[in-house]
Design an enzyme around this catalytic site. Structure first.
Site: not given
Length: 501
Positions: A85, A168, A192
Site C-alpha cells: 500500500k 482506504s 481499511s
C-alpha cells in the site's frame, strides 16, 4: 521447470503458502514469478491498483532471492512477490500516500513493515493506490493516477468494475482479488483492511494495535493506524503477519514489547467448544438482508465445526461513529501539519510570503476529504471545544473498550458483518456521511485497539462478495487465524476468483 508450474498460467492461481513451497523446491524461480506478476499488472492498468512499478528493481530483488535459495540462506518467504500500500515509505519506489502533496516523494529508508518482509525474502512488485492519506472508505479520494498515466482513479473492484473496492486499502484489495499479486500490505485505521477485504472477497487481518511497527507509515491517526496483510486465505495471512510483526521500540513508541510469534502454529487446532459472541447491535435494521443471509450461513457452518454461538451486547456501538470522527480528524490535523512545503513534498510555485506559501501549498496539495478532516480536527482541538468534544470522545472510547472486555468474559471471539452492505457503485455516496456511516461495524474494534479480520463467506446483491468480521481480545491473532482457517478448510468462498482473472 520440473512440475506443472512451468505453465505460467498457473502461477497467479497460487497463494503465498504454495508459492513459498514451490520456490523452496525450485519448481519455479523468483525471477519467473516476478515477471509473471509484472506482466499481469501491466495488462490490467485499467483497474487502477498500482501507482508505481519498477521492473528493474523488482527483478533485481528476485535475482537476489534466487541466489539465496541456491545458497541455502533463504528466508521464510524467499522470492514470494507482494505489493505494498502506498502509505508505507519505500526507498526504491516513490511514496505518494495517494496525495498530490507527495506525488514525487522518494523516501531515503524503508518502513519497518517493508524492511521486515524484505528480511523474510519477499520481492516487491510495486506500490498500490489508496485513499489520500488513508482517509476514505471507497478509494475514491486518491489524487494519483494509475501506472501508465491512464486516468482510472478511483480504483475499480474486479468483481464489478462499476463498483468500489473499498478503502482506504482499495488498491491492495483490487490487486490481490484480480490476481495481480498473491498478497499485499494494507493499513487499518477504522476498518481499511477489513472492509476492502470484505468487498473484494479476500482475507485480511488487522493485528492488535502495536503488534506491527508504525515507523515509516505515513501517519493519519497515530492512536489508531495499524498495518496488516491482505491475501486469499488465513494461512497466507498468518505467514505474512508472522514476518511483519515484532517490537520496534527504538523507532515506534507505540510498538508493543511482545516477542515475534509464528501465527501458523495453531492454524489446525480444533475449534470444538469455541465460544463465538454474536452482538445484537451488529444485526439490526441497518444490515442488508443479503449480507445477513451470508453471515447467518457462515455462523451455522461454525456450529457444524463445533463452535458455540453466544448472544452478547456491545451497547455503545452506535457511539463509535461520532467518537471516531472526532478522534481521528483531531490526530490527522496534528499529523498533517508537517506538510507545509518547507522540507519535503509539494510547494506552491507562486506566493508572496511564508504564510501565503503555507496556505497555497496546503490548498493545492490536499484533496477535499483531507481538508474536511483537518478542519474538523482543528475545530475539536481548539480552545473552548477541546473539553466539549475531544475529551468526551476519549472518555467514550474507553467505555467502548470496556464493553468489549465485558463481552469477552462470555465468549472467545466476536463475529458479525464487516459492513452493512456489499460494495456500492462508484460515485453512489455523494454525501461523505454515507461513507462514515458504513464504518459502523469496524470502528468499535479499532477504537479499542483489538485484532480483527475479514473472512469471505459468500455473495450478495449483484454477485458481490460478503465478508464476515471476527474480533478477538488483545494479542489473540492466533485464535482468530485458527478460527478463520478451519472455516476455510470447510468452505471455498476464499478460493473464488472474479470472472476474467
Amino acid at each position: 521447470m520440473t512440475t506443472p508450474l512451468s505453465s505460467s498460467s498457473a502461477l497467479h492461481d497460487l497463494g503465498v503458502h504454495d508459492l513459498a513451497h514451490a520456490l523452496a523446491a525450485k519448481h519455479v524461480s523468483a525471477v519467473e514469478l516476478a515477471q509473471h506478476f509484472l506482466d499481469r499488472a501491466a495488462a490490467h492498468t485499467d483497474l487502477g491498483a498500482f501507482v508505481a512499478v519498477d521492473a528493474d528493481t523488482t527483478l533485481a530483488q528476485a535475482r537476489a532471492a534466487d541466489n539465496r535459495i541456491a545458497n541455502g540462506t533463504a528466508g521464510a518467504l524467499e522470492g514470494v512477490p507482494i505489493a505494498h500500500k502506498d502509505i508505507f515509505v519505500t526507498k526504491d519506489f516513490v511514496t505518494t500516500a495517494g496525495s498530490r502533496m507527495l506525488q514525487t516523494y522518494q523516501s531515503p529508508f524503508d518502513a519497518t513493515v517493508v524492511a521486515k518482509l524484505a528480511q523474510a525474502g519477499v520481492v516487491t512488485l510495486g506500490k498500490l493506490n489508496c485513499d489520500e492519506f488513508a482517509m476514505g472508505s471507497a478509494n475514491e479520494n486518491s489524487a494519483i493516477c494509475a501506472v501508465g498515466h491512464t486516468q482510472v482513479a478511483p480504483v475499480r473492484n474486479p468483481w464489478n468494475r462499476e463498483r468500489i473496492p473499498g478503502g482506504s486499502s482499495g488498491g491492495s484489495a483490487t490487486a490481490v482479488a484480480a490476481r495481480l499479486a498473491p498478497a499485499a500490505t494494507g493499513t487499518d485505521t477504522g476498518g481499511s483492511i477489513r472492509q476492502p477485504a470484505s468487498f473484494c472477497g479476500l482475507t485480511g487481518i488487522k493485528p492488535t494495535y502495536g503488534r506491527a511497527s508504525r515507523y515509516g507509515m505515513v501517519a493519519f491517526a497515530s492512536s489508531l493506524d495499524q498495518a496488516g496483510p491482505m491475501a486469499r486465505s488465513a494461512q497466507d495471512c498468518a505467514l505474512l503477519l508472522s514476518a511483519m510483526c515484532g517490537p520496534d521500540l527504538d523507532r515506534d513508541s507505540t510498538s508493543l514489547d511482545v516477542s515475534v510469534e509464528d501465527f501458523s502454529l495453531k492454524l489446525n487446532d480444533s475449534i470444538e467448544g469455541l465460544r463465538i459472541g454474536i452482538p445484537k447491535e451488529f444485526f439490526g435494521d441497518g444490515l442488508a438482508a443479503d449480507v445477513r443471509s451470508a453471515i447467518d450461513a457462515a455462523l451455522k457452518e461454525y456450529e457444524k465445526l463445533g463452535a458455540k454461538l453466544v448472544p452478547i451486547s456491545l451497547p455503545r456501538t452506535e457511539l463509535s461513529i461520532p467518537v471516531y470522527y472526532i478522534i481521528a480528524p483531531a490526530e490527522a490535523s496534528s499529523n498533517l501539519s508537517r506538510f507545509d512545503g518547507v522540507k519535503f513534498g509539494h510547494r506552491a510555485k507562486n506566493y508572496t510570503d511564508l504564510a501565503d506559501m503555507y496556505q497555497k501549498t496546503r490548498a493545492e496539495g490536499f484533496g477535499d476529504e483531507v481538508k474536511r478532516r483537518i478542519m474538523i480536527g482543528t475545530y475539536v482541538l481548539s480552545h473552548g471545544y477541546y473539553d466539549a468534544y475531544y475529551l468526551q470522545a476519549q472518555k467514550i472510547r474507553r467505555m467502548i473498550a470496556d464493553d468489549f472486555q465485558n463481552a469477552f468474559k462470555n465468549c472467545d471471539l466476536i463475529a458479525g458483518p464487516v459492513a452493512p452492505t456489499v460494495a456500492w457503485k462508484i460515485g453512489a455516496h455523494k454525501d461523505p456521511l454515507a461513507d462514515y456511516l458504513a464504518d459502523i461495524f469496524t470502528l468499535p474494534g479499532s477504537l479499542a485497539g483489538l485484532p480483527g479480520m475479514s473472512v469471505p463467506v459468500g455473495f450478495g446483491e449483484g454477485g458481490m462478495p460478503v465478508g464476515m468480521q471476527l474480533l478477538g481480545n488483545y494479542l489473540q491473532e492466533s485464535r482468530l487465524l485458527n478460527a478463520a482457517h478451519r472455516f476455510q478448510q470447510a468452505t471455498d468462498w476464499h478460493a473464488r476468483t472474479p470472472k476474467g482473472f
